[in-house]
Design a protein around this motif. Structure first.
Motif, PDB file in Angstrom:
ATOM      1  N   VAL A 185     -49.555  16.096  -0.496  1.00  0.00           N
ATOM      2  CA  VAL A 185     -50.194  17.087  -1.362  1.00  0.00           C
ATOM      3  C   VAL A 185     -49.221  18.238  -1.622  1.00  0.00           C
ATOM      4  O   VAL A 185     -49.060  18.693  -2.765  1.00  0.00           O
ATOM      5  CB  VAL A 185     -51.501  17.591  -0.719  1.00  0.00           C
ATOM      6  CG1 VAL A 185     -52.116  18.697  -1.560  1.00  0.00           C
ATOM      7  CG2 VAL A 185     -52.487  16.455  -0.546  1.00  0.00           C
ATOM      8  N   ILE A 244     -47.689  19.664  -5.170  1.00  0.00           N
ATOM      9  CA  ILE A 244     -47.774  21.070  -5.588  1.00  0.00           C
ATOM     10  C   ILE A 244     -46.386  21.578  -5.948  1.00  0.00           C
ATOM     11  O   ILE A 244     -46.183  22.194  -6.989  1.00  0.00           O
ATOM     12  CB  ILE A 244     -48.405  21.933  -4.468  1.00  0.00           C
ATOM     13  CG1 ILE A 244     -49.865  21.526  -4.235  1.00  0.00           C
ATOM     14  CG2 ILE A 244     -48.336  23.416  -4.838  1.00  0.00           C
ATOM     15  CD1 ILE A 244     -50.525  22.224  -3.068  1.00  0.00           C
ATOM     16  N   PHE A 276     -44.805  19.175  -9.212  1.00  0.00           N
ATOM     17  CA  PHE A 276     -45.417  19.433 -10.516  1.00  0.00           C
ATOM     18  C   PHE A 276     -45.540  20.929 -10.780  1.00  0.00           C
ATOM     19  O   PHE A 276     -45.249  21.412 -11.858  1.00  0.00           O
ATOM     20  CB  PHE A 276     -46.806  18.793 -10.588  1.00  0.00           C
ATOM     21  CG  PHE A 276     -46.753  17.303 -10.719  1.00  0.00           C
ATOM     22  CD1 PHE A 276     -46.167  16.719 -11.833  1.00  0.00           C
ATOM     23  CD2 PHE A 276     -47.295  16.482  -9.748  1.00  0.00           C
ATOM     24  CE1 PHE A 276     -46.123  15.349 -11.963  1.00  0.00           C
ATOM     25  CE2 PHE A 276     -47.249  15.109  -9.872  1.00  0.00           C
ATOM     26  CZ  PHE A 276     -46.664  14.538 -10.989  1.00  0.00           C
ATOM     27  N   PHE A 298     -56.915  13.045  -2.165  1.00  0.00           N
ATOM     28  CA  PHE A 298     -55.657  13.116  -2.903  1.00  0.00           C
ATOM     29  C   PHE A 298     -55.776  12.365  -4.233  1.00  0.00           C
ATOM     30  O   PHE A 298     -55.306  12.840  -5.273  1.00  0.00           O
ATOM     31  CB  PHE A 298     -54.520  12.536  -2.055  1.00  0.00           C
ATOM     32  CG  PHE A 298     -53.205  12.510  -2.755  1.00  0.00           C
ATOM     33  CD1 PHE A 298     -52.549  13.679  -3.060  1.00  0.00           C
ATOM     34  CD2 PHE A 298     -52.635  11.302  -3.134  1.00  0.00           C
ATOM     35  CE1 PHE A 298     -51.333  13.659  -3.729  1.00  0.00           C
ATOM     36  CE2 PHE A 298     -51.420  11.278  -3.796  1.00  0.00           C
ATOM     37  CZ  PHE A 298     -50.768  12.454  -4.086  1.00  0.00           C
ATOM     38  N   ARG A 333     -55.260  13.719  -8.030  1.00  0.00           N
ATOM     39  CA  ARG A 333     -54.356  13.052  -8.972  1.00  0.00           C
ATOM     40  C   ARG A 333     -55.052  12.785 -10.303  1.00  0.00           C
ATOM     41  O   ARG A 333     -54.469  12.979 -11.371  1.00  0.00           O
ATOM     42  CB  ARG A 333     -53.940  11.697  -8.376  1.00  0.00           C
ATOM     43  CG  ARG A 333     -52.582  11.727  -7.754  1.00  0.00           C
ATOM     44  CD  ARG A 333     -52.190  10.322  -7.402  1.00  0.00           C
ATOM     45  NE  ARG A 333     -50.792  10.086  -7.729  1.00  0.00           N
ATOM     46  CZ  ARG A 333     -50.193   8.915  -7.588  1.00  0.00           C
ATOM     47  NH1 ARG A 333     -50.884   7.885  -7.170  1.00  0.00           N
ATOM     48  NH2 ARG A 333     -48.928   8.788  -7.883  1.00  0.00           N
ATOM     49  N   ASN A 388     -55.487  16.029 -12.187  1.00  0.00           N
ATOM     50  CA  ASN A 388     -54.205  16.473 -12.721  1.00  0.00           C
ATOM     51  C   ASN A 388     -53.809  15.656 -13.946  1.00  0.00           C
ATOM     52  O   ASN A 388     -53.347  16.201 -14.954  1.00  0.00           O
ATOM     53  CB  ASN A 388     -53.120  16.367 -11.651  1.00  0.00           C
ATOM     54  CG  ASN A 388     -51.762  16.758 -12.186  1.00  0.00           C
ATOM     55  OD1 ASN A 388     -51.652  17.690 -12.974  1.00  0.00           O
ATOM     56  ND2 ASN A 388     -50.728  16.038 -11.793  1.00  0.00           N
ATOM     57  N   PRO A 430     -51.569  20.892 -12.429  1.00  0.00           N
ATOM     58  CA  PRO A 430     -51.065  20.486 -11.113  1.00  0.00           C
ATOM     59  C   PRO A 430     -51.379  21.472  -9.999  1.00  0.00           C
ATOM     60  O   PRO A 430     -51.800  21.059  -8.918  1.00  0.00           O
ATOM     61  CB  PRO A 430     -49.553  20.368 -11.338  1.00  0.00           C
ATOM     62  CG  PRO A 430     -49.280  21.123 -12.578  1.00  0.00           C
ATOM     63  CD  PRO A 430     -50.506  21.020 -13.417  1.00  0.00           C
ATOM     64  N   PHE A 466     -54.114  20.168  -7.121  1.00  0.00           N
ATOM     65  CA  PHE A 466     -53.602  19.815  -5.788  1.00  0.00           C
ATOM     66  C   PHE A 466     -53.907  20.908  -4.767  1.00  0.00           C
ATOM     67  O   PHE A 466     -54.118  20.604  -3.589  1.00  0.00           O
ATOM     68  CB  PHE A 466     -52.112  19.496  -5.853  1.00  0.00           C
ATOM     69  CG  PHE A 466     -51.839  18.186  -6.520  1.00  0.00           C
ATOM     70  CD1 PHE A 466     -52.296  17.003  -5.951  1.00  0.00           C
ATOM     71  CD2 PHE A 466     -51.170  18.119  -7.727  1.00  0.00           C
ATOM     72  CE1 PHE A 466     -52.077  15.790  -6.563  1.00  0.00           C
ATOM     73  CE2 PHE A 466     -50.944  16.909  -8.349  1.00  0.00           C
ATOM     74  CZ  PHE A 466     -51.401  15.743  -7.771  1.00  0.00           C
TER      75      PHE A 466
END
Lengths: 228, 230
Positions: free
Chosen positions: A65, A69, A72, B179, B183, B186, B192, B196
């Motif tokens: 994760v 972060i 991106f 997760f 995704r 996003n 993003p 996240f």
């Protein structure tokens, strides 16, 4: 027998990337770890607070994760800044993002390792350094640093092994490390198992060699220590 | 910052949270059951007995979880015999492959923790048990294992948190866990940071809950090690 259809050099090329990412992030992690440990042991409340926040957040969130972060999100921030200065589009390479992220994550673990190592150095040795009239910088580089290595080495070794395995995650953000290349080769030859197994053994090779190196280092830094 | 996309997709995050919790609890339960016999065999003095369990531990601790998961999910399809067997419906599903990989991985780590704890059993305790006339099975059941479990508790707490963090890899093979949910959000809205970080906050809460839980467990199980209250 194991038939790799001539893809072995391709996998080894990925292994070079894996090792480069691992060593690059180790360097960042060690620098951040030293900074973090110094901050945690300093008298400044602010520095302590920042370091504690850093280690808590990193240890509470999965590395994957965090990588997303930074990869991106970092891309967005860099381009926002680039826009304001009129630099045009800047592409963050997965290689750079991978090294920065893994270095940043393991910096938190190294912080704890180094903090423990520094605390384990006998107070008298540091006092003796000052008594000889050394400056605090000299005491750190001549006394604290060499003496803490022995105490920090086992945990440092563990961190390195975990770090080396964590580099596999960079294949998720498209960096052509050995896991990525194995998936490619496995897909083309329709033998994913064979290639992934080869990669698994290459990881065992990396950890095995590191283990031997760490044992030698432990011997070198423990000269003069008697063990039961 | 675009919070609307996150708020509208909160149900997706909660679905992901549920999948993550399922995967982690089941993997830990299976892994723990597997790890006890593996640890017992690995602490044997007979090299023939301990070779295989130690190789298992070495393999699963020495290779990345991602590679182990890929080996099972992508790799097993290579074998014609497996594709035609009754097991294929299991190995075709990403969910079961992730669960198998996580269980075996945590079994490897937990077995090593337990093996270390068993090796540290004070010799006097075993001697005393022998003097009381216990058989070796009784010694393991009454003396060695209970004290080894106690000693292993702090390290096992770390392993549980590692497993929680490792479970995020399930999102890589199309499973919609926490997760995976991040995704999806996003890729739909290109947010993003928000997507996240939201997942990260969920993981933080889970981690802190686990840390608190293990503190409670240690308080109870290590009661005899606490300084006496005055």
């Amino acid at each position: 027998m194991l038939d790799l259809h001539g893809y072995f050099p391709f996998i080894l090329k990925g292994m070079v990337v894996t090792i480069e990412v691992a060593l690059g992030s180790l360097l960042i992690a060690v620098i951040l770890g030293m900074l973090g440990a110094t901050a945690k042991l300093s008298k400044s409340r602010v520095a302590q607070g920042i370091a504690t926040f850093y280690t808590t957040i990193i240890r509470g969130i999965p590395d994957l994760v965090l990588m997303m972060i930074i990869f991106f999100g970092g891309q967005l921030i860099v381009n926002d800044i680039a826009d304001k200065f009129g630099w045009g589009y800047i592409d963050i390479s997965p290689f750079f993002a991978g090294i920065v992220t893994i270095g940043f994550i393991f910096g938190a673990y190294m912080t704890e390792t180094f903090r423990g190592g520094i605390l384990a150095v006998p107070r008298g040795e540091i006092e003796a350094g000052y008594a000889f009239g050394m400056t605090s910088k000299q005491v750190f580089f001549r006394i604290t640093l060499p003496a803490m290595v022995r105490h920090a080495l086992p945990a440092f070794g563990n961190n390195w092994m975990v770090l080396a395995k964590t580099t596999a995650l960079v294949s998720v953000i498209g960096l052509q490390d050995m896991v990525y290349n194995a998936n490619q080769a496995g897909g083309t030859t329709r033998q994913p198992f064979t290639f992934l197994l080869v990669v698994a053994f290459l990881y065992l090779l990396i950890t095995g060699v590191s283990d031997i190196a760490l044992r030698l280092a432990d011997k070198k830094f423990s000269v003069g220590v008697r063990r039961a | 910052m675009d919070y609307e996309a996150i708020i509208n997709n909160l149900p997706l995050y909660f679905e992901g949270l549920w999948v993550t919790i399922q995967l982690v609890t089941m993997a830990l339960a299976i892994g723990l059951c597997l790890s006890v016999p593996i640890a017992l065999l690995a602490s044997s003095k007979n090299i023939l007995v301990k070779a295989l369990p130690q190789a298992f531990i070495y393999f699963f601790r020495g290779t990345p979880l991602l590679v182990q998961m890929f080996l099972i999910y992508y790799g097993f399809g290579q074998f014609e015999a497996l594709r035609e067997s009754f097991l294929w419906p299991i190995f075709r599903e990403a969910y079961w492959c992730a669960l198998i990989a996580f269980s075996l991985n945590t079994a490897g780590y937990t077995a090593e923790i337990l093996r270390g704890a068993i090796a540290q059993t004070p010799f006097g305790e075993i001697e005393a048990a022998k003097a009381c006339g216990m058989s070796s099975a009784t010694i393991y059941r009454r003396i060695v294992l209970p004290s080894a479990f106690r000693r292993a508790l702090p390290a096992y707490g770390n392993e549980v948190i590692f497993m929680l963090h490792g479970s995020a890899l399930a999102g890589v093979i199309t499973i919609v866990d926490l997760f995976g949910a991040a995704r999806i959000v996003n890729s739909r809205y290109f947010v993003p940071f928000e997507s996240f970080i939201t997942a990260g906050l969920f993981y933080l809460v889970l981690t802190f809950t686990l840390v608190w839980l293990f503190k409670r467990l240690e308080h109870r199980w290590h009661a005899y090690l606490r300084p006496r209250e005055t």
